[in-house]
Design a protein around this motif. Structure first.
Motif, mmCIF file in Angstrom:
data_model
loop_
_atom_site.group_PDB
_atom_site.id
_atom_site.type_symbol
_atom_site.label_atom_id
_atom_site.label_comp_id
_atom_site.label_asym_id
_atom_site.label_seq_id
_atom_site.Cartn_x
_atom_site.Cartn_y
_atom_site.Cartn_z
ATOM 1 N N PHE A 39 0.803 -1.223 0.000
ATOM 2 C CA PHE A 39 0.000 0.000 0.000
ATOM 3 C C PHE A 39 0.835 1.272 0.000
ATOM 4 O O PHE A 39 0.624 2.166 -0.832
ATOM 5 C CB PHE A 39 -0.934 0.010 1.212
ATOM 6 N N TRP A 40 1.784 1.403 0.910
ATOM 7 C CA TRP A 40 2.437 2.694 1.112
ATOM 8 C C TRP A 40 3.263 3.176 -0.071
ATOM 9 O O TRP A 40 3.143 4.348 -0.480
ATOM 10 C CB TRP A 40 3.267 2.663 2.401
ATOM 11 N N PRO A 41 4.099 2.343 -0.699
ATOM 12 C CA PRO A 41 4.832 2.848 -1.869
ATOM 13 C C PRO A 41 3.916 3.207 -3.037
ATOM 14 O O PRO A 41 4.171 4.195 -3.753
ATOM 15 C CB PRO A 41 5.754 1.677 -2.240
ATOM 16 N N ILE A 42 2.836 2.422 -3.247
ATOM 17 C CA ILE A 42 1.928 2.727 -4.342
ATOM 18 C C ILE A 42 1.147 4.009 -4.044
ATOM 19 O O ILE A 42 0.949 4.856 -4.924
ATOM 20 C CB ILE A 42 0.956 1.557 -4.590
ATOM 21 N N PHE A 43 0.707 4.147 -2.814
ATOM 22 C CA PHE A 43 0.052 5.385 -2.389
ATOM 23 C C PHE A 43 0.959 6.585 -2.664
ATOM 24 O O PHE A 43 0.521 7.616 -3.189
ATOM 25 C CB PHE A 43 -0.269 5.298 -0.894
ATOM 26 N N ALA A 44 2.244 6.433 -2.351
ATOM 27 C CA ALA A 44 3.189 7.536 -2.522
ATOM 28 C C ALA A 44 3.365 7.906 -3.985
ATOM 29 O O ALA A 44 3.340 9.090 -4.348
ATOM 30 C CB ALA A 44 4.535 7.164 -1.912
ATOM 31 N N PHE A 45 3.528 6.905 -4.862
ATOM 32 C CA PHE A 45 3.806 7.250 -6.262
ATOM 33 C C PHE A 45 2.598 7.906 -6.935
ATOM 34 O O PHE A 45 2.757 8.837 -7.740
ATOM 35 C CB PHE A 45 4.347 6.031 -7.032
ATOM 36 N N VAL A 46 1.394 7.470 -6.624
ATOM 37 C CA VAL A 46 0.212 8.073 -7.243
ATOM 38 C C VAL A 46 -0.046 9.462 -6.660
ATOM 39 O O VAL A 46 -0.299 10.421 -7.402
ATOM 40 C CB VAL A 46 -1.025 7.169 -7.058
ATOM 41 N N ALA A 47 0.014 9.576 -5.355
ATOM 42 C CA ALA A 47 -0.237 10.866 -4.714
ATOM 43 C C ALA A 47 0.770 11.923 -5.156
ATOM 44 O O ALA A 47 0.447 13.115 -5.227
ATOM 45 C CB ALA A 47 -0.206 10.714 -3.194
ATOM 46 N N CYS A 48 1.995 11.490 -5.484
ATOM 47 C CA CYS A 48 3.038 12.423 -5.910
ATOM 48 C C CYS A 48 3.008 12.701 -7.412
ATOM 49 O O CYS A 48 3.767 13.536 -7.911
ATOM 50 C CB CYS A 48 4.412 11.886 -5.521
ATOM 51 N N GLY A 49 2.156 12.002 -8.141
ATOM 52 C CA GLY A 49 2.017 12.268 -9.565
ATOM 53 C C GLY A 49 3.094 11.678 -10.441
ATOM 54 O O GLY A 49 3.388 12.212 -11.517
ATOM 55 N N PHE A 50 3.704 10.550 -10.019
ATOM 56 C CA PHE A 50 4.719 9.905 -10.837
ATOM 57 C C PHE A 50 4.061 9.091 -11.964
ATOM 58 O O PHE A 50 2.844 8.934 -11.994
ATOM 59 C CB PHE A 50 5.616 9.029 -9.964
ATOM 60 N N GLU A 51 4.884 8.582 -12.885
ATOM 61 C CA GLU A 51 4.367 7.989 -14.122
ATOM 62 C C GLU A 51 4.626 6.483 -14.214
ATOM 63 O O GLU A 51 5.776 6.036 -14.117
ATOM 64 C CB GLU A 51 5.006 8.681 -15.331
ATOM 65 N N HIS A 52 3.562 5.724 -14.444
ATOM 66 C CA HIS A 52 3.629 4.264 -14.573
ATOM 67 C C HIS A 52 3.219 3.887 -15.991
ATOM 68 O O HIS A 52 2.093 4.167 -16.417
ATOM 69 C CB HIS A 52 2.683 3.628 -13.551
ATOM 70 N N SER A 53 4.112 3.254 -16.735
ATOM 71 C CA SER A 53 3.867 2.992 -18.153
ATOM 72 C C SER A 53 2.620 2.145 -18.386
ATOM 73 O O SER A 53 1.870 2.389 -19.335
ATOM 74 C CB SER A 53 5.082 2.302 -18.784
ATOM 75 N N VAL A 54 2.372 1.157 -17.537
ATOM 76 C CA VAL A 54 1.233 0.262 -17.759
ATOM 77 C C VAL A 54 -0.081 0.946 -17.393
ATOM 78 O O VAL A 54 -1.083 0.806 -18.102
ATOM 79 C CB VAL A 54 1.410 -1.052 -16.981
ATOM 80 N N ALA A 55 -0.090 1.701 -16.317
ATOM 81 C CA ALA A 55 -1.292 2.465 -15.972
ATOM 82 C C ALA A 55 -1.626 3.445 -17.091
ATOM 83 O O ALA A 55 -2.798 3.640 -17.445
ATOM 84 C CB ALA A 55 -1.094 3.203 -14.653
ATOM 85 N N ASN A 56 -0.596 4.044 -17.679
ATOM 86 C CA ASN A 56 -0.822 4.982 -18.781
ATOM 87 C C ASN A 56 -1.374 4.282 -20.018
ATOM 88 O O ASN A 56 -2.145 4.867 -20.778
ATOM 89 C CB ASN A 56 0.481 5.703 -19.136
ATOM 90 N N MET A 57 -0.972 3.027 -20.222
ATOM 91 C CA MET A 57 -1.492 2.279 -21.384
ATOM 92 C C MET A 57 -3.014 2.249 -21.371
ATOM 93 O O MET A 57 -3.662 2.481 -22.389
ATOM 94 C CB MET A 57 -0.956 0.846 -21.370
ATOM 95 N N PHE A 58 -3.580 1.940 -20.222
ATOM 96 C CA PHE A 58 -5.037 1.873 -20.133
ATOM 97 C C PHE A 58 -5.665 3.249 -20.334
ATOM 98 O O PHE A 58 -6.626 3.402 -21.090
ATOM 99 C CB PHE A 58 -5.484 1.309 -18.786
ATOM 100 N N ALA A 59 -5.125 4.258 -19.653
ATOM 101 C CA ALA A 59 -5.698 5.609 -19.751
ATOM 102 C C ALA A 59 -5.649 6.117 -21.185
ATOM 103 O O ALA A 59 -6.624 6.688 -21.696
ATOM 104 C CB ALA A 59 -4.949 6.556 -18.821
#
Length: 270
Positions: free
Chosen positions: A186-206
């Motif tokens: 939970f905590w590292p994923i919470f941090a990366f999304v809340a901070c606005g970092f970029e995930h290639s696979v999440a972007n694929m769907f969007a």
């Protein structure tokens, strides 16, 4: 201190390289499932964040997106961003070669993209949910910002994102307690999304959903490709250098092939 974890991930990498080589369809199906699982996290994130007070929207979106990697780890599937860490460890420990590393990276990326596109098409056929109705303004604005960002910004945000994602995978693998895994993911994923970092696979769907829909002119295939190139490079650097290489060097940087041949059981496809 970290030899056991390194060996576990190195064996996972060797197993994944063998699977991709000998049963490519099975590997691609597993990767497509991971792309869809991350897409589900995107759907939930944009759905709950559509009407949240701007002061809290990043916190809320970060908190709910953690479900995506939780599903990947517990269900098992092949997520490209996870391979960015464990395939270099497999190479450094002598469990696979450069060819195996590149095969897994390419196959998992393509499989993730396939799963993301399929999920986006299904959601679109179902009306698009909040993302394409009352929450479309926020969704398209987020996609536009991702596509318009400069390359260096995307590489840096991609690096920071996958440093945290791979940290979540690494920590979860170091315990056998499922309740502990939930918190460690939970905590590292919470941090990366809340901070606005970029995930290639999440972007694929969007990007897939935005491009399939009736979107603003500023959302283009060229913009999606621009983002994916730089974010993918950053994701690889974050997983391979800041996690894989970093922990390998802490153990002396010696490529001792592990004796065991059994792949890691922890969400082995992450």
């Amino acid at each position: 201190m970290y030899a056991e974890s390194i060996d576990k991930f190195a064996r996972t990498g060797a197993h994944r390289a063998s699977t991709a080589q000998h049963t490519p369809l099975a590997f691609l199906i597993g990767a497509a499932m991971a792309g869809a699982y991350i897409g589900f996290g995107d759907i939930l994130m944009f759905t709950v964040g559509a009407h949240v007070d701007p002061a809290y929207v990043h916190l809320v979106m970060g908190a709910v997106f953690a479900c995506a990697l939780t599903i990947v780890v517990f269900a098992g599937s092949d997520l490209f961003t996870g391979t960015a860490m464990y395939m270099p460890l497999a190479l450094l420990r002598g469990e696979t070669g450069v060819g195996g590393l590149l095969l897994v990276w390419v196959a998992s990326w393509i499989g993730n993209l396939t799963g993301a596109i399929v999920l986006a098409a299904i959601l679109l056929a179902g009306g698009g949910g909040v993302l394409l109705t009352d929450g479309s303004g926020a969704f398209f604005k987020a996609v536009e910002a991702k596509m318009a960002a400069p390359g260096l910004v995307l590489v840096s945000k991609g690096l920071l994102c996958n440093w945290l994602v791979c940290l979540a995978i690494w920590m979860a693998a170091r315990t056998k307690n499922d309740a502990a895994k939930l918190g460690l993911i939970f905590w590292p994923i919470f941090a990366f999304v809340a901070c606005g970092f970029e995930h290639s696979v999440a972007n694929m769907f969007a990007f897939a959903l935005a491009l399939m829909s009736d979107h603003p002119a500023s959302i283009t295939l060229a913009g999606a490709i621009h983002n994916e190139i730089f974010v993918t490079a950053g994701n690889i650097a974050g997983g391979a250098v800041f996690m894989g290489l970093g922990y390998w060097l802490q153990e002396g940087g010696i490529g001792h092939p592990s004796a065991a041949a059994t792949p890691a059981s922890e969400g082995a496809g992450t």
